[in-house]
Every structure is written in structure tokens, then in C-alpha cells.
Enzyme design. Structure first.
Site, short mmCIF file in Angstrom:
data_model
loop_
_atom_site.label_atom_id
_atom_site.label_comp_id
_atom_site.label_asym_id
_atom_site.label_seq_id
_atom_site.Cartn_x
_atom_site.Cartn_y
_atom_site.Cartn_z
N CYS A 164 0.80 -1.26 0.21
CA CYS A 164 0.04 0.03 0.03
C CYS A 164 0.88 1.27 -0.04
O CYS A 164 0.31 2.40 0.07
CB CYS A 164 -0.99 -0.02 1.24
SG CYS A 164 -1.90 -1.74 1.34
N HIS A 304 -2.73 7.73 6.74
CA HIS A 304 -2.63 6.19 5.92
C HIS A 304 -4.15 5.92 6.39
O HIS A 304 -5.01 5.43 5.46
CB HIS A 304 -1.65 5.36 6.47
CG HIS A 304 -1.96 4.12 5.75
ND1 HIS A 304 -1.95 4.04 4.20
CD2 HIS A 304 -2.18 3.01 6.15
CE1 HIS A 304 -1.90 2.83 3.81
NE2 HIS A 304 -2.09 2.02 5.00
N GLU A 315 -1.03 5.02 14.15
CA GLU A 315 -0.59 6.34 13.24
C GLU A 315 -0.97 7.55 14.15
O GLU A 315 0.06 8.52 14.49
CB GLU A 315 -1.30 6.57 12.21
CG GLU A 315 -0.87 7.40 11.19
CD GLU A 315 -1.56 7.59 10.07
OE1 GLU A 315 -0.90 8.27 8.89
OE2 GLU A 315 -2.40 6.72 9.66
N LYS A 336 -9.55 7.86 2.84
CA LYS A 336 -9.88 6.61 2.58
C LYS A 336 -11.56 6.24 3.03
O LYS A 336 -12.04 5.26 2.69
CB LYS A 336 -9.06 5.35 3.24
CG LYS A 336 -7.77 5.22 2.57
CD LYS A 336 -6.87 4.14 3.16
CE LYS A 336 -5.61 3.95 2.67
NZ LYS A 336 -4.41 5.30 2.91
N HIS A 341 -9.65 1.81 0.15
CA HIS A 341 -8.39 1.58 0.06
C HIS A 341 -7.99 1.12 -1.17
O HIS A 341 -8.07 -0.01 -1.52
CB HIS A 341 -7.93 0.57 1.11
CG HIS A 341 -6.45 0.53 1.63
ND1 HIS A 341 -5.65 1.18 0.59
CD2 HIS A 341 -5.73 -0.03 2.41
CE1 HIS A 341 -4.40 1.06 1.49
NE2 HIS A 341 -4.47 0.23 2.34
N PHE A 401 1.84 -3.43 3.76
CA PHE A 401 2.08 -4.60 4.42
C PHE A 401 3.75 -4.86 4.24
O PHE A 401 4.18 -4.74 3.25
CB PHE A 401 1.27 -5.67 3.85
CG PHE A 401 -0.22 -5.84 4.33
CD1 PHE A 401 -0.60 -5.18 5.56
CD2 PHE A 401 -1.16 -6.59 3.71
CE1 PHE A 401 -1.73 -5.30 5.76
CE2 PHE A 401 -2.42 -6.99 4.18
CZ PHE A 401 -2.87 -6.20 5.27
#
Length: 413
Positions: A164, A304, A315, A336, A341, A401
Site C-alpha cells: 500500500c 494512512h 498512526e 480512505k 483503500h 504490509f
């Protein structure tokens, strides 16, 4: 070494909430959700039945039949977004040295639909009758290659793959190559078309997806107490990244300046972010430091913010730790909540949103917030309504990831 200054001169997007930049931005400002029931395949046997699909896209309006035989959907999306960005920049109307123009493109999955379809046909028939275009439709680097072929750009050309964080790294690489003088212009971004059985099944089995099938419009709930996972999305984002003097010489409009990028690794877990947000902390710190700015200069962060139980805690913790008391004065958001996403394309689409925040001095909302989560730092997440405010310096975060972290820094030009 005398480093070049780097600016953004063109934008292009194809997303679940708008098939060009103007439509996407307008949807963001009013808080439109792109989520709905999956139409790509029969979801009867799947636990997750929702996604953020691109709507109203007719590939025959952009490609002939011969071209479509060679292009996976992720490449189609990428070519359309890149074309908008290139037209927006006006670069094709100028007498430019195409050996100094490159393409760096990110994708976490590449042609996953092509791979699934070809392998499924072989499994059913037992006959290895694969399309001669199978490999060149599937491989992740092919979109970068196709863009360069279409426009004759012979500068640096490659693909970045970091889940991502893929397209954010593409923008970071474009920034670094240009400021080092290795290119004058780079089309940077990413595309993804992973709304397919294997992706929905795979991410679903990891418990990464939202299963709020009865209410897809509110399924993506970053930083909300009742979030249950991300909503898979598809689409593309493209930015024309250019050396400042080159842009000025040709009279280009300038959206914003790229001033820094921070990259780090959590080195912690294959899917989970570090619970204290250490990698996110380092990426943001490095981006601000490289920009030559103070932490108290940051006005906005496009987080994110995926709507996952763990990531949405770490975060904000990293932001609070890095910025201290000043963190409460930064307008945060997660686009998002509206786009879903976009995996490898997320960073580029969110970078566009960040640039437009700077250009227009307005921060789009984080929609679908109903209940505060006591585990999340009490920061300004711009919940449910856009905020008009001065935005001179902003960060855009993307984490993948594997523990890949990127923070891009943009400044008003």
C-alpha cells in the site's frame, strides 16, 4: 551538491468517487462514499460483499479492441489517469527532451484479474492454452512501460512495489531523481484493479476487510470506535513531477512544491504496524527534516487511516509523539473514508488530495465518524465536514504490509 527544486505541474485520477481530478475533489469536499455492493463477480459465497469500484468507466472510450487484448484493467486505469495528468501539465504541447522525461509507477498487485482468469481457465480445462499476452498483461511494471511507449518518454522507467506504499514510493523516487538532476520530468503514480475473487477472499481471510455488507456507504470508518476493516478499492492517481526551472521556463502552472520524503520500516510484523507507530514517526520526522521546516510548520496530514483496528491507533500515536502538544493544531483526515483503500494506488490518489488541500486551503472530511474511540489520541481528524483553513505545508502518509512507511512533504509554491 546543488540539489534541484521539484514541483507538481499535472494531476490525473480515476477513482470510486470520480473519474477525473475535478470530480474526485468535489466528491471529497462534500463527503461522498464510493462504497457499494460488488458488481465484478457473484459474492454469494463470500463473507465480504462490498468494495469501492470505479463507476461508469467504459474502456472502449479510451482503447480499441486490439489494445484492450493487451491491457489488464490496472493498466487501463493507469493510462487514463496518466493521460489526464499529462494533458493537465501541458508538457505534451512543449518542445521537451523526451530522454529527460520518465515514468515511475506503483502497483501492489499488478494484473491480478488477468492472473486469476488465466489460471482459472487452465484449472478448469487442464489444457495449458494461455494467452500470449498473459505475462505482459499481468506483471506490475507493465503500466510504467505502456505509459512511456504511448508518449515516447525514454527517461527513467520502472515500477515500485511495496504493497500500500507503492505509489507513494514512486513519487518519492521521482522527487529524488529530479532533484539529483537525473531527469527533468517524471510521470509518477500508481494503479490498482484488485476487486476480484482472489483479493476479496484473501484479504477477507486475514480479517483485514470490513464485513459491513448491510451498510456499505458507512463501512469505511477510519478512527471510529466501531471500525472493522478497510473497504477494498480500485483506480489510479498520477502526478507530473517536474524540476522547478524546467517548469518555469515553459510557463507551467504549479500546484505545489515537493520538499521532502521520509522512508522507514517497522521491522515488526508482516501485516500489523508497530503498536507505538515507530516507523510512522520516523517517516514523518525525516520528511519534515528534509524539507528544512519545523514540526510546527505542518498544517495538515493526510493519514494512512485505513479503518483497521490496530493501524488507526498506532498512526495517531506516532503523530502525537512526534508533534507533541502542537499535534492538536494539525488538521488530519483520511480520504480512505470516501475512496476506500486503493492499495498500491492509495498513496498517489492521497498525494493529489494533499496537493489540492494546499492549493485550495481546505481539508476534506473523514466521513463515517459516529463514536470516538478512547484508545485513539484525541486529535483533529476533520470528522464529517470539510474544514476551511490555511494549508501551507502538509504531509501525506502511506504504509504497506511488510512494514513499509512513506511520508511525502508538500509546500505551497
Amino acid at each position: 551538491m546543488n540539489l534541484k527544486r521539484v514541483v507538481v505541474t499535472g494531476l490525473g485520477a480515476l477513482t470510486p468517487i470520480g473519474n477525473d481530478v475535478a470530480a474526485m475533489w468535489q466528491s471529497m469536499l462534500i463527503g461522498v462514499s464510493g462504497a457499494g455492493p460488488i458488481t465484478r463477480f457473484d459474492t454469494e459465497k463470500f463473507r465480504c460483499k462490498i468494495a469501492c469500484e470505479v463507476k461508469g468507466f467504459d474502456p472502449t472510450e479510451h482503447f480499441n479492441r486490439k489494445e484492450l487484448n493487451k491491457l489488464d484493467l490496472f493498466t487501463q486505469y493507469g493510462l487514463v489517469a496518466a493521460d489526464e495528468a499529462i494533458r493537465d501539465s501541458g508538457i505534451e504541447l512543449c518542445n521537451v527532451d523526451k530522454s529527460r522525461v520518465g515514468v515511475i509507477w506503483g502497483s501492489g498487485n499488478g494484473g491480478v484479474q488477468t492472473f486469476q482468469n488465466e489460471v482459472s481457465q487452465y484449472a478448469k480445462s487442464g489444457i495449458p492454452r494461455f494467452s500470449p499476452f498473459f505475462c505482459t498483461r499481468m506483471i506490475s511494471n507493465i503500466c510504467a512501460g505502456q505509459i512511456s511507449i504511448r508518449y515516447g518518454y525514454t527517461g527513467p522507467n520502472y515500477c515500485t512495489v511495496a504493497a500500500c506504499a507503492s505509489s507513494a514510493i514512486a513519487i518519492s523516487d521521482a522527487f529524488n531523481l529530479i532533484r539529483l538532476g537525473k531527469a527533468s520530468v517524471i510521470v509518477a503514480g500508481g494503479s490498482e484493479a484488485a476487486v476480484a475473487e482472489c483479493s476479496i477472499g484473501g484479504f477477507g481471510s486475514m480479517q483485514a476487510l470490513s464485513f459491513r455488507n448491510d451498510d456499505p456507504k458507512t463501512a469505511s470508518r477510519p478512527f471510529d470506535r466501531d471500525r472493522d476493516g478497510f473497504v477494498l478499492a480500485e483506480g489510479a492517481g498520477a502526478l507530473v513531477v517536474e524540476e522547478l526551472e524546467h517548469a518555469v521556463a515553459r510557463g507551467a502552472k504549479i500546484y505545489a512544491e515537493i520538499t521532502g520524503c521520509g522512508l522507514s520500516s517497522d521491522a515488526f510484523h508482516i501485516t500489523a504496524s508497530h503498536p507505538d507507530g515507530r516507523g510512522a514517526y520516523d517517516a514523518m520526522r525525516l520528511a519534515v527534516e528534509e524539507s528544512g521546516m519545523a514540526l510546527t510548520d505542518v498544517d495538515h496530514i493526510n493519514t494512512h487511516g485505513t479503518s483497521t483496528p490496530i493501524g488507526d491507533i498506532s498512526e495517531p500515536k506516532a503523530i502525537s509523539h512526534l508533534f507533541g502538544e502542537y499535534s492538536k493544531k494539525i488538521s488530519l483526515n483520511s480520504t480512505k473514508s470516501m475512496t476506500g483503500h486503493l492499495l498500491g494506488a492509495a498513496g498517489s490518489v492521497e498525494a493529489i488530495a494533499t496537493v489540492l488541500c494546499i492549493k485550495n486551503n481546505i481539508v476534506p472530511p473523514t466521513i463515517n465518524h459516529f463514536n470516538d474511540d478512547p484508545k485513539i489520541e484525541p486529535l483533529d481528524f476533520t470528522f464529517n465536514k470539510a474544514k476551511q483553513r490555511q494549508v501551507d505545508f502538509a504531509l501525506c502518509n502511506a504504509f504497506g504490509f511488510g512494514g513499509h512507511n512513506v511520508s511525502l512533504a508538500f509546500r505551497k509554491y
